[in-house]
Scaffold this motif. Sequence first.
Motif, short mmCIF file in Angstrom:
data_model
loop_
_atom_site.label_atom_id
_atom_site.label_comp_id
_atom_site.label_asym_id
_atom_site.label_seq_id
_atom_site.Cartn_x
_atom_site.Cartn_y
_atom_site.Cartn_z
N GLU A 1 16.68 0.53 -16.19
CA GLU A 1 15.37 -0.25 -16.40
C GLU A 1 14.61 0.14 -15.15
O GLU A 1 14.83 -0.13 -14.09
N PRO A 2 13.16 0.19 -15.09
CA PRO A 2 12.49 0.74 -14.13
C PRO A 2 12.01 -0.48 -13.25
O PRO A 2 11.95 -1.86 -13.71
N THR A 3 11.64 -0.28 -12.02
CA THR A 3 11.07 -1.24 -11.08
C THR A 3 9.39 -1.11 -11.14
O THR A 3 9.00 -0.23 -10.62
N VAL A 4 8.78 -2.03 -11.62
CA VAL A 4 7.38 -2.15 -11.77
C VAL A 4 6.70 -2.80 -10.70
O VAL A 4 6.86 -3.98 -10.28
N PRO A 5 5.87 -1.94 -9.77
CA PRO A 5 5.05 -2.48 -8.94
C PRO A 5 3.99 -3.44 -9.41
O PRO A 5 3.27 -3.15 -10.48
N LEU A 6 3.98 -4.54 -8.99
CA LEU A 6 3.24 -5.55 -9.43
C LEU A 6 1.87 -5.82 -9.13
O LEU A 6 0.57 -6.04 -9.87
N GLY A 7 1.54 -5.34 -7.79
CA GLY A 7 0.46 -5.68 -7.14
C GLY A 7 -0.06 -7.09 -7.11
O GLY A 7 0.55 -7.76 -7.47
N LEU A 8 -1.13 -7.35 -6.38
CA LEU A 8 -1.59 -8.65 -6.17
C LEU A 8 -2.26 -9.36 -7.63
O LEU A 8 -2.82 -8.65 -8.27
N PRO A 9 -2.09 -10.67 -7.68
CA PRO A 9 -3.02 -11.22 -8.94
C PRO A 9 -4.40 -10.97 -8.95
O PRO A 9 -4.62 -10.91 -10.10
N SER A 10 -5.04 -11.07 -7.83
CA SER A 10 -6.53 -10.74 -7.71
C SER A 10 -6.77 -9.31 -8.49
O SER A 10 -8.03 -9.05 -8.77
N GLU A 11 -5.90 -8.36 -8.28
CA GLU A 11 -6.17 -6.93 -8.71
C GLU A 11 -6.19 -7.00 -10.49
O GLU A 11 -6.50 -5.85 -10.98
N LEU A 12 -5.49 -7.92 -10.97
CA LEU A 12 -5.15 -8.08 -12.46
C LEU A 12 -6.58 -7.72 -12.93
O LEU A 12 -6.62 -7.26 -14.22
N LEU A 13 -7.65 -8.35 -12.61
CA LEU A 13 -8.92 -8.32 -13.10
C LEU A 13 -9.47 -7.13 -13.37
O LEU A 13 -10.59 -6.69 -14.10
N GLN A 14 -9.17 -6.17 -12.51
CA GLN A 14 -9.62 -4.88 -12.46
C GLN A 14 -8.65 -3.93 -13.17
O GLN A 14 -9.09 -2.63 -13.21
N ARG A 15 -7.59 -4.20 -13.69
CA ARG A 15 -6.36 -3.57 -14.46
C ARG A 15 -6.70 -3.58 -15.80
O ARG A 15 -6.06 -2.79 -16.65
N PRO B 1 0.75 -1.36 0.01
CA PRO B 1 0.14 -0.02 0.09
C PRO B 1 0.66 1.03 0.17
O PRO B 1 0.19 2.12 -0.87
N GLN B 2 2.04 1.23 0.49
CA GLN B 2 2.78 2.51 0.73
C GLN B 2 3.54 2.60 -0.55
O GLN B 2 4.20 3.73 -0.81
N ASP B 3 3.40 1.63 -1.43
CA ASP B 3 4.51 1.70 -2.66
C ASP B 3 3.56 2.55 -3.63
O ASP B 3 2.26 2.77 -3.60
N THR B 4 4.36 3.24 -4.71
CA THR B 4 3.70 3.65 -5.69
C THR B 4 3.04 2.90 -6.78
O THR B 4 3.64 2.32 -7.38
N VAL B 5 1.75 3.06 -6.83
CA VAL B 5 1.21 2.08 -8.04
C VAL B 5 1.52 2.63 -9.25
O VAL B 5 2.06 3.64 -9.64
N LEU B 6 1.36 1.67 -10.20
CA LEU B 6 1.58 2.02 -11.64
C LEU B 6 0.49 3.04 -12.20
O LEU B 6 -0.53 2.94 -12.10
N ARG B 7 1.32 4.35 -12.64
CA ARG B 7 0.42 5.36 -13.23
C ARG B 7 0.32 5.19 -14.68
O ARG B 7 0.77 4.49 -15.42
N SER B 8 -0.94 5.84 -15.01
CA SER B 8 -1.12 5.84 -16.31
C SER B 8 -0.19 6.49 -17.22
O SER B 8 -0.14 6.07 -18.45
N ASP B 9 0.71 7.49 -17.06
CA ASP B 9 1.90 7.73 -17.70
C ASP B 9 3.26 6.81 -17.26
O ASP B 9 4.07 7.59 -16.91
N TRP B 10 2.86 5.61 -17.40
CA TRP B 10 3.97 4.58 -16.94
C TRP B 10 5.24 4.92 -17.66
O TRP B 10 6.44 4.55 -16.98
#
Length: 540
Positions: free
Chosen positions: A275-289, A49-58
């Motif tokens: 090369e950037p470090t990409v925050p992955l998030g949880l697999p369950s969140e992929l269905l909403q992304r 939660p404290q990490d920066t989530v993947l932004r639209s201007d990735w």
Amino acid sequence: MSKHILLKGTTLAALTVLSACDLAPTYQAPHFIVPASWHGQGLFREAQPQDTVLRSDWWTLFADPTLTTLETQATGSNADLQAAAERFIQARAIVMEARSDLLPHFALAFGSSDNKSSADRLFRYKGPITATDEYYGGLASWEPDIWSAIRNRVRAQKYYAQEQAAQYAAARLSLQAEVATDYFALRGLDAQNAIYSQSISYYQQALHVTQTRLDNQDATGIDVARAKNQLYMTQARQLDVQAQREVLEHALAVLVNASPSSFHIPAVAQQDDAEPTVPLGLPSELLQRRPDIAVSEREMAQANRTIGIARAAFYPHVSFNANGGFDGNGFDLANLANSMWSYGASATMPLFEGGLRRAQLQRSWSAYRETRDHYRMTVLSAFRDVENGLSLTARLRAENVRLKQAVDAAMQSQTLTMTLYKGGADGYLDALIAQVNTLDARIEQAQIQARALQASVGLVRALGGGWQDKLLPTPNQTMTFTGFQYEGLRHPTPAGGIDIPASPEQYENLDRAGPSTSSPQSYDTSINPGENSPSASQKN
């Protein structure tokens, strides 16, 4: 009179109750049991939660100003992306078309005719053979949506508009990923071109040394021939790389809505390996992304409503019609004696149609199950894409590290063997082998470095590129105008962060250049926000 009013009120109440009948099955998207974590973690980590989530201007993760300029330009003016936005606008208009059937329809009718009959007609009656007829009046019709067939069509069209919004998001992500992928491929070719230039310069010096030794009778002609072959082959490979770069540059020009003849991206001598470090998030969140998952889910919701429409076809179809006005000879129509009116109701119910309705219902159920199967495959493909991205990024990064070590060893070997050859302590064949190994190692390392950056782009794309399904417009937001709105129809209010250019004619000038200020035909990195950059809603 009171009985008539009571009967009328009872009829309307019954229609109101019946109009609440919804024959579509209860809809619920499938819930899959997904893994708790990603299998191929590599050098990545799950986003906390404290990490920066993947932004639209990735693409800003790569910290490349030229890439940022290209992405901004492509998102703001790419013709294919704007066409996808127009398809969303058209889907919203279809919603309003379907919704119009829920309301009564009114119309005015008027006309005039002058008629003459034949004087020799059969069974002629005594009277004038010429006559005029003028009429005007009003028409009204309404179909009560007793079995929710119309409302299910409206809901299905709203879901279709949401699907088109998700298709737009998918097209935008695909465009942005393609721009980044082509850009890193171009930078990889720049690195290879620089390597070939350095190697050609080195081989020219080696040829000069070999020719001098031949003149001094310290070398053989075969050494000179080998040196020339190495030089010419390297020059030929450099020309091939330059051709590939020009083709990629032309592809990027089309993506950013520019003419390839006036578009140019200045070359760089060294490729950035950050090369950037990409925050992955949880697999369950992929269905909403993932936009493609949202597309598949909305297709399933539409198919569900189609079942309700097919079911409603088995029940009576009721409609009300009324018309009235004045009809007579001459222009003195506004006379009670010339008035005319009619009203009535009709009900139709299928009795025997050879199995037509049953076939339509059976097909609608099958189509619904097909969308569920497609949805399941889309979800599985999305997880595969992420796992592939994790595997590629981790392995290519490790491979790039090993290749850098191999390049250092090959460079050292090339220097030592050439020094021994100049001193006469070794033959030219050993020096040539060292040169070939060094060039191959450097080229392969540049290619792998470009592939690693492209794999990072692929991973970002697999994760949805910062998109979320909450960005979809709600079903009510898909409607484009209110009941009494007659202005602003050319450019409807944006919904779901999707807008269309108010003046598309601004993109007719394709004579644009690429991202640089070093040449007359270079791309100006200062983009005019009012003309080329996407609106704030498009950046979401």
